[in-house]
Structure formats: structure tokens, C-alpha cells
Design a protein around this motif. Structure first.
Motif: not given
Length: 82
Positions: A33-35, A55-56, A48-50, A63-64
Motif C-alpha cells: 500500500v505504501v509503495d 463507502i469510499f 479511503t474506505q470508511q 495524509e493518507t
């Protein structure tokens, strides 16, 4: 006489090993994910998913990425503590 290699494990050792393997798998996923986030083009959108929902929402890429890196660091520390 035949010699058998019998491994004696402490109670909870298999649970600890399973927990360690699961955490290692999560660390690998988080690295990906970071890459992926760090290799996105500047103008790409990130969602981003709640929690506990399908829901996204549109999120800030920087920030993410920083929160994902922080999660990865926390997982690595937890893995070392085990």
C-alpha cells in the motif's frame, strides 16, 4: 532403537506463531500500500474506505501516505515485540 525427533512446544506457542505469521502478512500488505501510494502521479486521486462500510471518500494523498507509513511502523514494532 529408532530415534524420533519429538518437538515439545509450550502452551500457546502455536498461537503466538500463528499471530506472528498473520502480522507478517499484514506488514507485507501494508508495504505494498505504501509503495503504491508513493508511486502515484501528483494529480491522481486517492479514496479511503470508511470502517465497517463499503463507502469510499476522497482523501488527501499526503495524509493518507503518512498515516499508512505510521501504521506500517506500528506493525513492525509490534512484530519485534512478539
Amino acid at each position: 532403537m529408532s530415534s524420533k525427533n519429538i518437538q515439545r512446544t509450550e502452551p500457546g506457542a502455536s498461537e503466538e506463531r500463528a499471530q506472528k505469521e498473520e502480522l507478517n502478512q499484514k506488514i507485507k500488505e501494508q508495504k505494498i500500500v505504501v509503495d503504491e501510494l508513493s508511486n502515484l502521479k501528483k494529480n491522481r486521486r486517492v479514496y479511503t474506505q470508511q470502517p465497517n462500510s463499503n463507502i469510499f471518500f476522497l482523501a488527501d494523498k499526503g495524509e493518507t501516505l503518512s498515516s499508512c507509513k505510521q501504521d506500517l511502523d506500528n506493525m513492525r514494532k509490534e512484530y519485534q515485540d512478539i
